[in-house]
Design a protein around this motif. Structure first.
Motif, mmCIF file in Angstrom:
data_model
loop_
_atom_site.group_PDB
_atom_site.id
_atom_site.type_symbol
_atom_site.label_atom_id
_atom_site.label_comp_id
_atom_site.label_asym_id
_atom_site.label_seq_id
_atom_site.Cartn_x
_atom_site.Cartn_y
_atom_site.Cartn_z
ATOM 1 N N ARG A 16 -11.258 6.633 1.772
ATOM 2 C CA ARG A 16 -10.850 5.285 2.200
ATOM 3 C C ARG A 16 -10.391 4.413 1.035
ATOM 4 O O ARG A 16 -9.718 3.414 1.235
ATOM 5 C CB ARG A 16 -12.007 4.584 2.905
ATOM 6 N N LEU A 17 -10.787 4.780 -0.176
ATOM 7 C CA LEU A 17 -10.406 3.989 -1.352
ATOM 8 C C LEU A 17 -8.900 4.075 -1.570
ATOM 9 O O LEU A 17 -8.230 4.967 -1.047
ATOM 10 C CB LEU A 17 -11.136 4.520 -2.595
ATOM 11 N N GLY A 18 -8.383 3.158 -2.361
ATOM 12 C CA GLY A 18 -6.979 3.246 -2.757
ATOM 13 C C GLY A 18 -6.774 4.511 -3.594
ATOM 14 O O GLY A 18 -7.730 5.101 -4.102
ATOM 15 N N TRP A 19 -5.529 4.896 -3.750
ATOM 16 C CA TRP A 19 -5.243 6.152 -4.457
ATOM 17 C C TRP A 19 -5.851 6.187 -5.860
ATOM 18 O O TRP A 19 -6.520 7.154 -6.226
ATOM 19 C CB TRP A 19 -3.729 6.372 -4.539
ATOM 20 N N ARG A 20 -5.625 5.163 -6.637
ATOM 21 C CA ARG A 20 -6.111 5.136 -8.020
ATOM 22 C C ARG A 20 -7.645 5.126 -8.056
ATOM 23 O O ARG A 20 -8.263 5.879 -8.818
ATOM 24 C CB ARG A 20 -5.545 3.920 -8.742
ATOM 25 N N ALA A 21 -8.266 4.291 -7.221
ATOM 26 C CA ALA A 21 -9.728 4.210 -7.186
ATOM 27 C C ALA A 21 -10.336 5.520 -6.680
ATOM 28 O O ALA A 21 -11.375 5.962 -7.178
ATOM 29 C CB ALA A 21 -10.169 3.041 -6.295
ATOM 30 N N MET A 22 -9.677 6.143 -5.703
ATOM 31 C CA MET A 22 -10.177 7.414 -5.182
ATOM 32 C C MET A 22 -10.166 8.498 -6.265
ATOM 33 O O MET A 22 -11.161 9.197 -6.469
ATOM 34 C CB MET A 22 -9.339 7.879 -3.990
ATOM 35 N N LEU A 23 -9.059 8.625 -6.948
ATOM 36 C CA LEU A 23 -8.973 9.644 -8.004
ATOM 37 C C LEU A 23 -9.951 9.356 -9.129
ATOM 38 O O LEU A 23 -10.575 10.279 -9.669
ATOM 39 C CB LEU A 23 -7.544 9.748 -8.519
ATOM 40 N N ALA A 24 -10.124 8.082 -9.478
ATOM 41 C CA ALA A 24 -11.097 7.720 -10.516
ATOM 42 C C ALA A 24 -12.511 8.071 -10.070
ATOM 43 O O ALA A 24 -13.308 8.597 -10.858
ATOM 44 C CB ALA A 24 -10.993 6.232 -10.837
ATOM 45 N N ALA A 25 -12.842 7.820 -8.798
ATOM 46 C CA ALA A 25 -14.175 8.140 -8.278
ATOM 47 C C ALA A 25 -14.424 9.644 -8.262
ATOM 48 O O ALA A 25 -15.512 10.108 -8.625
ATOM 49 C CB ALA A 25 -14.345 7.563 -6.867
ATOM 50 N N VAL A 26 -13.423 10.408 -7.884
ATOM 51 C CA VAL A 26 -13.587 11.868 -7.832
ATOM 52 C C VAL A 26 -13.705 12.443 -9.237
ATOM 53 O O VAL A 26 -14.540 13.317 -9.490
ATOM 54 C CB VAL A 26 -12.412 12.519 -7.055
ATOM 55 N N VAL A 27 -12.896 11.949 -10.157
ATOM 56 C CA VAL A 27 -12.970 12.426 -11.543
ATOM 57 C C VAL A 27 -14.318 12.064 -12.153
ATOM 58 O O VAL A 27 -14.940 12.876 -12.852
ATOM 59 C CB VAL A 27 -11.806 11.854 -12.381
ATOM 60 N N ALA A 28 -14.811 10.874 -11.861
ATOM 61 C CA ALA A 28 -16.103 10.440 -12.395
ATOM 62 C C ALA A 28 -17.247 11.262 -11.807
ATOM 63 O O ALA A 28 -18.262 11.467 -12.468
ATOM 64 C CB ALA A 28 -16.322 8.959 -12.103
ATOM 65 N N ASP A 29 -17.082 11.741 -10.603
ATOM 66 C CA ASP A 29 -18.135 12.530 -9.949
ATOM 67 C C ASP A 29 -18.240 13.930 -10.547
ATOM 68 O O ASP A 29 -19.270 14.569 -10.456
ATOM 69 C CB ASP A 29 -17.859 12.619 -8.445
ATOM 70 N N VAL A 30 -17.200 14.459 -11.133
ATOM 71 C CA VAL A 30 -17.101 15.740 -11.825
ATOM 72 C C VAL A 30 -17.246 16.948 -10.894
ATOM 73 O O VAL A 30 -16.579 17.945 -11.070
ATOM 74 C CB VAL A 30 -18.133 15.843 -12.990
ATOM 75 N N VAL A 31 -18.102 16.886 -9.906
ATOM 76 C CA VAL A 31 -18.415 18.042 -9.073
ATOM 77 C C VAL A 31 -17.312 18.368 -8.070
ATOM 78 O O VAL A 31 -17.049 19.515 -7.783
ATOM 79 C CB VAL A 31 -19.748 17.811 -8.323
ATOM 80 N N HIS A 32 -16.677 17.345 -7.546
ATOM 81 C CA HIS A 32 -15.760 17.547 -6.431
ATOM 82 C C HIS A 32 -14.309 17.647 -6.887
ATOM 83 O O HIS A 32 -13.841 16.801 -7.642
ATOM 84 C CB HIS A 32 -15.913 16.402 -5.423
#
Length: 155
Positions: free
Chosen positions: A38-54
């Motif tokens: 649901r996040l914006g594209w940039r925020a979504m990619l930042a969240a996924v990269v920060a999570d490392v696992v996914h």
């Protein structure tokens, strides 16, 4: 007869993945997937990269899927299910590349179709189905590469 058995097994595989698709509500991890998509594209990619696992690929696909189909439980659950069904293609390609007979391939597919873990993970709005599909593709390409290299050496 073998084609009929294989076709019935494919049908069983598909039915098992579609059966009770929306029986359970979203679990905590699936809600994480939905909230991330649901996040914006940039925020979504930042969240996924920060999570490392996914891996980000699933979230990109999920975000695009949601934009097209919406967020109903069926729409969310059908994406990983369709990916799990699409995994049949590399499965059969791998069987063919390994020169596995039709009977053995059908038996393997039958076990694959009824495996409770594979069925359950095909329903989850997580990266598991994509991982299965990409793993089968990688295995098929790996075997194919070495088979082709072996054939070229023998000439």
């Amino acid at each position: 007869m073998e084609r009929v058995l294989t076709s019935l097994t494919v049908l069983l595989y598909v039915v098992m993945r579609l059966w009770r698709l929306t029986h359970f509500s979203l679990q905590r991890d699936e809600i994480f997937s939905l909230e991330t998509a649901r996040l914006g594209w940039r925020a979504m990619l930042a969240a996924v990269v920060a999570d490392v696992v996914h891996p980000p690929l699933f979230y990109i696909l999920l975000k695009i899927w949601i934009l097209i189909t919406g967020e109903s439980l069926f729409a969310l659950r059908i994406l990983p299910t369709l990916i799990a069904i699409a995994a049949l293609v590399p499965f059969f390609l791998l069987c063919r590349e390994l020169n596995v007979g039709a009977t053995v391939c059908t038996l393997a597919l039958f076990l694959f179709a009824l495996n409770g873990y594979f069925v359950a993970y095909a329903h989850e709005v997580r990266m598991y189905s994509l991982l299965l599909c990409l793993t089968l593709i990688a295995l098929w390409l790996f075997v194919r590469f070495f088979r082709r290299a072996e054939t070229n050496r023998g000439e």
